[in-house]
Design a protein around this motif. Structure first.
Motif, PDB file in Angstrom:
ATOM      1  N   ILE A 149       0.822  -1.206   0.000  1.00 60.56           N
ATOM      2  CA  ILE A 149       0.000   0.000   0.000  1.00 60.56           C
ATOM      3  C   ILE A 149       0.862   1.265   0.000  1.00 60.56           C
ATOM      4  CG2 ILE A 149      -1.521   1.399   1.468  1.00 60.56           C
ATOM      5  CD1 ILE A 149      -3.042  -1.058   2.163  1.00 60.56           C
ATOM      6  N   GLY A 150       1.941   1.253   0.748  1.00 61.16           N
ATOM      7  CA  GLY A 150       2.692   2.489   0.965  1.00 61.16           C
ATOM      8  C   GLY A 150       4.049   2.571   0.303  1.00 61.16           C
ATOM      9  N   LYS A 151       4.606   1.425  -0.164  1.00 60.58           N
ATOM     10  CA  LYS A 151       5.938   1.445  -0.741  1.00 60.58           C
ATOM     11  C   LYS A 151       6.010   0.601  -2.004  1.00 60.58           C
ATOM     12  CE  LYS A 151       8.740   2.346   3.378  1.00 60.58           C
ATOM     13  NZ  LYS A 151       9.913   1.892   4.170  1.00 60.58           N
ATOM     14  N   THR A 152       6.807   1.071  -2.950  1.00 53.69           N
ATOM     15  CA  THR A 152       7.026   0.301  -4.161  1.00 53.69           C
ATOM     16  C   THR A 152       8.094  -0.758  -3.912  1.00 53.69           C
ATOM     17  OG1 THR A 152       8.782   1.753  -4.998  1.00 53.69           O
ATOM     18  CG2 THR A 152       6.492   2.335  -5.554  1.00 53.69           C
ATOM     19  N   LEU A 153       8.188  -1.694  -4.858  1.00 45.83           N
ATOM     20  CA  LEU A 153       9.210  -2.731  -4.774  1.00 45.83           C
ATOM     21  C   LEU A 153      10.599  -2.102  -4.732  1.00 45.83           C
ATOM     22  CD1 LEU A 153       9.264  -6.017  -6.830  1.00 45.83           C
ATOM     23  CD2 LEU A 153      11.324  -4.643  -6.599  1.00 45.83           C
ATOM     24  N   SER A 154      10.825  -1.074  -5.582  1.00 43.86           N
ATOM     25  CA  SER A 154      12.147  -0.439  -5.634  1.00 43.86           C
ATOM     26  C   SER A 154      12.482   0.261  -4.325  1.00 43.86           C
ATOM     27  CB  SER A 154      12.208   0.563  -6.796  1.00 43.86           C
ATOM     28  OG  SER A 154      12.072  -0.101  -8.034  1.00 43.86           O
ATOM     29  N   GLU A 155      11.486   0.897  -3.716  1.00 44.56           N
ATOM     30  CA  GLU A 155      11.728   1.582  -2.445  1.00 44.56           C
ATOM     31  C   GLU A 155      12.094   0.584  -1.348  1.00 44.56           C
ATOM     32  OE1 GLU A 155       8.853   5.525  -2.887  1.00 44.56           O
ATOM     33  OE2 GLU A 155       8.017   3.633  -2.144  1.00 44.56           O
ATOM     34  N   ILE A 156      11.426  -0.568  -1.336  1.00 43.48           N
ATOM     35  CA  ILE A 156      11.752  -1.592  -0.334  1.00 43.48           C
ATOM     36  C   ILE A 156      13.160  -2.123  -0.583  1.00 43.48           C
ATOM     37  CG2 ILE A 156      11.150  -3.893   0.500  1.00 43.48           C
ATOM     38  CD1 ILE A 156       8.217  -3.172  -0.151  1.00 43.48           C
ATOM     39  N   ARG A 157      13.498  -2.359  -1.843  1.00 43.57           N
ATOM     40  CA  ARG A 157      14.838  -2.863  -2.177  1.00 43.57           C
ATOM     41  C   ARG A 157      15.925  -1.878  -1.779  1.00 43.57           C
ATOM     42  NH1 ARG A 157      15.260  -4.119  -8.253  1.00 43.57           N
ATOM     43  NH2 ARG A 157      14.136  -5.995  -7.624  1.00 43.57           N
TER      44      ARG A 157
END
Length: 548
Positions: free
Chosen positions: A537-545
């Protein structure tokens, strides 16, 4: 009059009020299948035992009476164990009947032989083998009581195939009605004293007993005592989300303002639930070691009181018994600023979805369903990141409008939707499933087609096991292992089974597609492509990576 064991068994099910049952047929209990003919029990033939058991568990959630499932011995039983585990962790009444080898062949490891007490001993409330047809009424009545009384849960009953064709002249047992346990008068008096002194009280509803008159009494209790009410993980519908005292749910990624409010409350009523890992936010919400004097814990099993949390006040009772005991408990009968503030925080958190990458906006779709469907509509789901949008943006209003496993079992949504629509055909039933989730039980679409059950399935396809990928990117950034998926054309698969099916890549097309699915009068599947970047909901895959 002599009856076969199979006939005695089916007669007991009818006496116990069994409306419907699920099964995957097996030669080990052919006599029961024969005895079910003309019994009036609605028997759903399923395609895999795990799906059949999950359907029975969903019935238990909706009705409060044990869901009934029949499977064959060995692999049939072990397949069904997935549904038994859901019933155990979700405290749902359920009875699984398992065919067994003939009594004369036991202890030889005969074909598909298992020791069911050993296999199910840690996840069932009771596992028993009936070796004497004359004892069937006694043991079936006991099974219904075990499944429904105290903390509800699953019972497993093994049926030796030769026992089922034995005859016996035995009277039937009466219908077993579970006993509602009310807290003691002294306990209610202590609760009243705490309520009188509290300035920031808050109630957390858990368990499965909040239905019918119990639910209405709980609403009145919350109104009288200015109680903000939230529900535990996947217990939506226990208290109506459109009520001004409702302030949210303790799901994965719960509203931070709700979490803070529980920590700031001077009285916490934990009613009917265990506050396990997910709703407790990994056991951080309440003090465990030294205890928490703010806590009042109501639970039907005395062994649970103090097992994890040491409460200031423990109350032994069921949801129904508690609601009746507090029905006449006087209160200020006012709405406090504390309730209003938490209610507004819930609305701010749950109403408007955040935009994410891609044309298919999951939050917008769930919000559209929330604003379009009637209050009695049911949303079912299994496990996966896709479910966080449901928890946050859908407002569950009716009892059993959320059917989802607190155990986090993948594949639950589709079987649950089949049973939910079969049990209450007048309401909309929508299964929301991830692409990994749906493949666990996708064969139950054929069950829906065979029995003309017009549910609607939304398959949310991002080409991965999304929850595991989220953890993988967080712990091992950029190092992918086993989480990518090469998926089938789900719409083509569903159409081949006889469903109405469409493919969607833009959420703007969703309302019209949903209306066509509903109007088709058939089981329907909408294959919805979600951008892989829209991982949470709040973060993209790239942001998590990238550790953001």
């Amino acid at each position: 009059m002599d009856r076969t064991g199979a006939r005695i068994l089916v007669d007991q099910l009818v006496i116990q009020g069994v409306e419907r049952a699920t099964c995957v047929p097996g030669e080990s209990y052919l006599a029961v299948l024969d005895a079910l003919i003309g019994s009036g029990v609605d028997l759903l033939t399923c395609r895999q035992e795990g799906g059949a058991a999950m359907m029975a568990e969903a019935y238990g959630k909706m009705s409060g009476r044990p869901g009934i499932c029949f499977v064959t011995r060995g692999p049939g039983a072990t397949n069904a164990a997935a549904g038994v585990h859901v019933a155990a962790q979700d405290s749902t009444p359920m009875i699984l009947f398992v065919g067994q080898v003939a009594r004369s062949m036991k202890h030889r490891e005969a074909f598909q032989e298992l020791d069911y007490s050993a296999v199910f001993g840690t996840i069932a409330k009771w596992a028993v083998e009936i070796d004497d047809a004359a004892r069937i009424p006694e043991l079936i009545a006991r099974a219904f009581r075990v499944a429904t009384q105290g903390r509800p849960g699953p019972v497993v009953i093994a049926l030796p195939e030769d026992m089922l064709v034995d005859t016996a002249d035995v009277p039937d047992a009466p219908k077993a009605e579970p006993i509602e346990m009310a807290p003691s008068a002294s306990g209610i008096a202590a609760l009243a004293d705490r309520l009188d002194r509290a300035e920031r009280p808050l109630a957390i509803l858990g368990g499965g007993g909040w239905r019918g008159e119990t639910r209405e009494r709980m609403i009145a209790f919350a109104e009288r005592h200015a109680l903000p009410v939230c529900v535990e993980f996947r217990r939506g519908g226990s208290f109506p989300a459109d009520h001004p005292n409702y302030v949210g749910d303790l799901s994965i990624g719960a509203n931070p303002k709700l979490v803070t409010a529980i920590k700031d409350a001077d009285l916490v009523l934990m009613l009917g639930g265990r506050m396990s890992e997910m709703p407790s936010q990994n056991y951080t919400l309440l003090d465990i070691g030294p205890g928490d004097d703010r806590l009042v814990h109501l639970y039907p099993d005395p062994e649970e009181i103090g097992r994890v949390y040491q409460p200031g006040l423990g109350l032994i009772g069921t949801a129904g018994g508690f609601a009746e005991a507090v029905a006449d408990l006087p209160g200020p009968n006012r709405q406090s600023e504390w309730v209003d503030t938490l209610r507004q925080a819930y609305l701010d958190w749950s109403t408007d979805p955040l935009p994410l990458p891609g044309g298919f906006q999951m939050g917008e779709v769930i919000s559209w369903l929330r604003d379009t469907l009637g209050p009695d509509a049911a949303i079912t789901n299994g496990a996966g990141n896709f479910a966080t949008w449901i928890n946050r943006h859908y407002h569950f209003r009716d009892h059993a409008s959320q059917l989802a496993p607190t155990s986090g079992s993948m594949g639950y949504g589709l079987p649950a939707a089949v049973m939910a629509k079969r049990h209450r055909p007048e309401r909309d039933v929508i299964c929301v499933a991830g692409d990994g989730d749906i493949m666990m039980t996708v064969q139950e679409l054929a069950t829906a087609v065979q029995f003309d059950i017009p549910l609607i399935v939304l398959v949310i396809d991002n080409g991965m096991f999304g929850t595991i990928r989220m953890h993988q990117e967080r712990e091992y950034p950029g190092r992918l292992s086993a989480t990518d998926l090469r998926n089938p054309d789900f719409a083509a698969m569903a159409a081949a089974m006889g469903c109405h099916a469409e493919t969607l890549r833009d959420s703007n097309d969703f309302p019209a597609a949903f209306d066509r699915a509903r109007a088709s009068g058939k089981p329907a599947l909408l294959h919805c492509f979600l951008d892989p970047e829209a991982l949470t909901i709040g973060k993209t895959l790239s942001e998590i990576r990238d550790g953001k």
